[in-house]
Write an enzyme that holds these catalytic residues in place. Structure first.
Site, PDB file in Angstrom:
ATOM      1  N   ARG A  13       0.815  -1.204   0.000  1.00 27.82           N
ATOM      2  CA  ARG A  13       0.000   0.000   0.000  1.00 27.82           C
ATOM      3  C   ARG A  13       0.861   1.271   0.000  1.00 27.82           C
ATOM      4  O   ARG A  13       1.772   1.415  -0.813  1.00 27.82           O
ATOM      5  CB  ARG A  13      -0.984  -0.046   1.171  1.00 27.82           C
ATOM      6  N   ASP A 146      -3.487  11.185  10.852  1.00 29.23           N
ATOM      7  CA  ASP A 146      -4.785  10.952  10.221  1.00 29.23           C
ATOM      8  C   ASP A 146      -5.598  12.229  10.341  1.00 29.23           C
ATOM      9  O   ASP A 146      -5.591  12.870  11.402  1.00 29.23           O
ATOM     10  CB  ASP A 146      -5.507   9.793  10.943  1.00 29.23           C
ATOM     11  N   TYR A 160      -7.734   3.848  18.088  1.00 32.64           N
ATOM     12  CA  TYR A 160      -6.915   4.307  16.958  1.00 32.64           C
ATOM     13  C   TYR A 160      -6.781   5.824  16.983  1.00 32.64           C
ATOM     14  O   TYR A 160      -5.670   6.362  16.853  1.00 32.64           O
ATOM     15  CB  TYR A 160      -7.553   3.848  15.650  1.00 32.64           C
TER      16      TYR A 160
END
Length: 249
Positions: A13, A146, A160
């Site tokens: 990825r 993120d 997370y």
């Protein structure tokens, strides 16, 4: 002597794209992997086909001594490190009411503790070739966080989210600690590659909020990393939102 980069989670990825992009830019590249042995070997073969040195390191980043394993392998193969890309990540839902200590600890171990310990262990090596007056000689650290820890938490992913928020703070704190010998920045992706858990309906709904009208790609992420590693010599403690403008909507 060629500069050396380490990309955690570099077998698949985004990590794979980053590793190959840095090799194309002339760097020797080491990657870590946990289970993707064949994919890691293929990435190393691609790196070496570009005329660069490659290395795949099998390691479980959740293990408390993972950093020691990685440092030993890097020193044996290269004896230097110029760029550390903390890409590897644990990403699994932890629905409210069922979050266990093990869930929380795993996310913190992989997404926050391992990057911090790697930065700390490699800091002397990353800054070893810094020369005042030559900003390109500073070491580089790039952390993947993120966009969902920047004001819009991802539902059902509390453990997370907490770990990536910790990595965001690690980024700014390490930028202060390591300047001017090492720059430390982060990339906050939106969708770069769809997780298998996303349904088609969820994907369509997500894209209605992306002004650029498409999901990102691993190549987009790799280009952003290359910018921070090669070109962004006057940039530290910064976060690049790689989300197609989603944060605007």
């Amino acid at each position: 002597m060629n500069k050396v980069a380490l990309v955690t989670g570099g077998a698949r990825r985004v990590g794979r794209a980053v590793a190959l992009k840095l090799a194309e830019a002339g760097m020797d590249v080491a990657i870590t992997y946990q289970r993707s042995r064949e994919e890691a070997a293929e990435v190393v073969a691609r790196i070496e086909a570009l005329g660069r040195r490659g290395l795949a390191i099998a390691v479980d980043l959740a293990h408390p001594e993972a950093d020691a394993v990685i440092v030993s392998a890097i020193m044996e193969r290269f004896d230097r490190l110029d760029a550390l890309i903390n890409n590897a990540s644990s990403f699994a839902p932890t629905p409210w009411g069922g979050i266990s200590a093990a869930d929380y600890d795993l996310n913190q171990a992989v997404n926050a503790r391992a990057p911090l310990r790697l930065i700390q262990r490699f800091a002397p090596l990353l800054g070893a070739h810094h020369h005042p007056g030559d900003p390109d000689s500073a070491g580089r650290v790039v952390n993947f966080i993120d966009i969902h820890v920047m004001g819009e938490p991802l539902k059902h992913y509390l453990a997370y989210n907490a770990s990536k928020a910790a990595l965001m703070e690690i980024t700014s704190s390490c930028a202060i600690e390591l300047a001017p010998r090492v720059t430390v920045n982060a990339i906050a992706p939106g969708v770069i590659e769809w997780a298998e858990s996303y349904t088609e309906a969820e994907r369509r709904a997500y894209m209605t909020r992306v002004p650029l009208g498409r999901p990102g790609t691993p190549e987009d992420a790799a280009r952003a990393v290359l910018f921070l590693v090669r070109d962004a010599s006057y940039c530290t403690g910064q976060i690049i939102r790689l989300d197609g403008g989603r944060f605007l909507t």
